[in-house]
Design a protein around this motif. Structure first.
Motif, PDB file in Angstrom:
ATOM      1  N   ARG A 164       0.530 -13.555   3.315  1.00 31.26           N
ATOM      2  CA  ARG A 164       0.885 -13.204   1.935  1.00 31.26           C
ATOM      3  C   ARG A 164       0.164 -11.930   1.516  1.00 31.26           C
ATOM      4  O   ARG A 164      -0.907 -11.608   2.017  1.00 31.26           O
ATOM      5  CB  ARG A 164       0.551 -14.330   0.957  1.00 31.26           C
ATOM      6  N   GLU A 165       0.817 -11.205   0.605  1.00 31.67           N
ATOM      7  CA  GLU A 165       0.234  -9.982   0.052  1.00 31.67           C
ATOM      8  C   GLU A 165      -0.131  -8.967   1.149  1.00 31.67           C
ATOM      9  O   GLU A 165      -1.167  -8.298   1.078  1.00 31.67           O
ATOM     10  CB  GLU A 165      -1.015 -10.316  -0.778  1.00 31.67           C
TER      11      GLU A 165
ATOM     12  N   ASN B 204       0.834  -1.195   0.000  1.00 30.75           N
ATOM     13  CA  ASN B 204       0.000   0.000   0.000  1.00 30.75           C
ATOM     14  C   ASN B 204       0.871   1.250   0.000  1.00 30.75           C
ATOM     15  O   ASN B 204       1.647   1.467   0.934  1.00 30.75           O
ATOM     16  CB  ASN B 204      -0.915  -0.018   1.240  1.00 30.75           C
TER      17      ASN B 204
ATOM     18  N   LYS C 141      -1.805  -5.421   0.756  1.00 32.06           N
ATOM     19  CA  LYS C 141      -2.319  -5.349  -0.614  1.00 32.06           C
ATOM     20  C   LYS C 141      -3.790  -5.768  -0.650  1.00 32.06           C
ATOM     21  O   LYS C 141      -4.364  -6.196   0.357  1.00 32.06           O
ATOM     22  CB  LYS C 141      -1.480  -6.224  -1.540  1.00 32.06           C
ATOM     23  N   LEU C 142      -4.387  -5.688  -1.813  1.00 33.14           N
ATOM     24  CA  LEU C 142      -5.814  -5.977  -1.980  1.00 33.14           C
ATOM     25  C   LEU C 142      -6.160  -7.397  -1.549  1.00 33.14           C
ATOM     26  O   LEU C 142      -7.195  -7.632  -0.923  1.00 33.14           O
ATOM     27  CB  LEU C 142      -6.214  -5.753  -3.440  1.00 33.14           C
ATOM     28  N   HIS C 143      -5.306  -8.361  -1.884  1.00 29.42           N
ATOM     29  CA  HIS C 143      -5.598  -9.767  -1.590  1.00 29.42           C
ATOM     30  C   HIS C 143      -4.807 -10.275  -0.382  1.00 29.42           C
ATOM     31  O   HIS C 143      -4.415 -11.449  -0.347  1.00 29.42           O
ATOM     32  CB  HIS C 143      -5.315 -10.623  -2.827  1.00 29.42           C
ATOM     33  N   GLU C 144      -4.600  -9.403   0.603  1.00 27.50           N
ATOM     34  CA  GLU C 144      -3.909  -9.810   1.834  1.00 27.50           C
ATOM     35  C   GLU C 144      -4.595 -11.024   2.446  1.00 27.50           C
ATOM     36  O   GLU C 144      -5.815 -11.105   2.506  1.00 27.50           O
ATOM     37  CB  GLU C 144      -3.924  -8.645   2.833  1.00 27.50           C
ATOM     38  N   GLU C 145      -3.776 -11.983   2.900  1.00 28.08           N
ATOM     39  CA  GLU C 145      -4.345 -13.229   3.426  1.00 28.08           C
ATOM     40  C   GLU C 145      -3.443 -13.815   4.505  1.00 28.08           C
ATOM     41  O   GLU C 145      -2.215 -13.789   4.405  1.00 28.08           O
ATOM     42  CB  GLU C 145      -4.495 -14.247   2.286  1.00 28.08           C
TER      43      GLU C 145
ATOM     44  N   LYS D 106       1.189 -17.352  -4.576  1.00 25.66           N
ATOM     45  CA  LYS D 106       1.275 -16.056  -5.238  1.00 25.66           C
ATOM     46  C   LYS D 106       1.648 -14.999  -4.219  1.00 25.66           C
ATOM     47  O   LYS D 106       1.087 -14.950  -3.126  1.00 25.66           O
ATOM     48  CB  LYS D 106      -0.057 -15.698  -5.900  1.00 25.66           C
ATOM     49  N   GLY D 107       2.634 -14.172  -4.547  1.00 24.58           N
ATOM     50  CA  GLY D 107       3.078 -13.126  -3.628  1.00 24.58           C
ATOM     51  C   GLY D 107       4.126 -13.647  -2.657  1.00 24.58           C
ATOM     52  O   GLY D 107       4.215 -14.852  -2.405  1.00 24.58           O
TER      53      GLY D 107
ATOM     54  N   LYS E 276      -2.199 -21.035  -2.135  1.00 26.68           N
ATOM     55  CA  LYS E 276      -2.128 -20.297  -3.392  1.00 26.68           C
ATOM     56  C   LYS E 276      -0.760 -19.643  -3.466  1.00 26.68           C
ATOM     57  O   LYS E 276      -0.465 -18.686  -2.739  1.00 26.68           O
ATOM     58  CB  LYS E 276      -3.232 -19.235  -3.451  1.00 26.68           C
TER      59      LYS E 276
END
Length: 287
Positions: free
Chosen positions: A195-196, A22, A199-203, A221-222, A219
């Protein structure tokens, strides 16, 4: 390197954290430093240029500084500082010198009595730890694990024995392999994958190593921050059970020497403690 001019003060080496996702996660002080220094050394000049333009920073000069050229850049950067000019170092994301280039430059600056000023700010480490549900105070941060087998084995042994939660960084293409490796080593210990972050898809993915090592569970990714629960405490002897065993050993008329060995083996307590318990029981019986 050129010699420092007499009575000329060196410039400041600033370590400036930048957002990990962000763009709003940057401090006013960081923006002030980036706008005032004569030179910015960036891990990726394109990423840094985008950040500076986003915040309307009219910087003076920007050069690349990453793991492939950091040693070659040392003389240039130290000379810049010794001439009395300030330098800011930024990584792609987060805090410089924390699993990122800059530690070599920091060492060189300290050696030259050049002021090193680290600004507080964005990092993936602390958000992942505090939101993991596994934080209980002290923790062990290991960054990215070495890829060479010998060094990696040493780090894995640290993880296995650590009395504190462990925090690692891992790339997406290696995360599944790491989960399987840790599951074989640590069994069903709790873990949290972040992860992330920001960001928008923070998990945050929480579970056991057995659960998260299942194929397709993650997943990939990131960039990942991996928080592993501390090593379980060794089973502590139950006081009541120890007392009962001491009583039984005395009732059976077993010598204090033999009874001490039996008590140590059965409960895991130390020789001095076992002997003291048996002696106390003997004194109680003689009163």
């Amino acid at each position: 390197m050129t010699a420092r001019k007499e009575n000329q003060a060196a410039g400041n080496l600033y370590l400036v954290p930048v957002p990990i996702g962000n763009l709003g996660d940057i401090t006013l002080r960081a923006l002030e430093v980036l706008s005032s220094v004569e030179l910015i050394a960036a891990e990726d000049t394109r990423t840094t240029s985008f950040l500076l333009n986003h915040h309307g920073i009219a910087y003076q000069e920007l050069i690349s500084y990453h793991k492939f050229n950091e040693r070659a850049r040392i003389n240039l950067l130290i000379d810049h500082l010794r001439s009395g000019k300030d330098l800011a170092v930024v990584s792609d994301a987060g805090t410089p010198a924390l699993s990122d280039p800059a530690s070599i430059l920091v060492d060189a600056a300290i050696e030259e009595d050049i002021p090193v000023i680290a600004l507080p700010g964005a990092s993936a480490l602390l958000p992942a730890l505090t939101a993991s549900g596994l934080n209980d105070g002290p923790f062990l941060f290991l960054g990215f694990l070495p890829t060479k087998a010998k060094h990696r084995s040493q780090f894995l042994n640290q993880i296995k024995a650590s009395p504190h939660p462990i925090v690692l960084y891992e790339a997406p293409h290696r995360i599944e392999k790491l989960m399987c490796e840790l599951q074989q080593l640590l069994g069903d210990r709790k873990v949290c994958l972040a992860r992330e972050i920001t960001k928008l898809h923070e998990e945050y993915i929480r579970g056991t190593l057995t659960e998260l090592s299942e194929p397709g569970r993650i997943k990939a990714k990131g960039e990942f921050v991996v928080v592993i629960d501390k090593a379980p405490e060794a089973n502590q002897p139950n006081t009541q059970q120890i007392e009962q065993l001491v009583t039984l050993l005395k009732q059976e008329g077993i010598s204090i020497s033999s009874a001490t060995k039996i008590l140590m083996q059965a409960t895991g307590i130390k020789r001095n403690q076992a002997y003291r318990l048996l002696l106390d029981k003997e004194e109680e019986a003689s009163e």
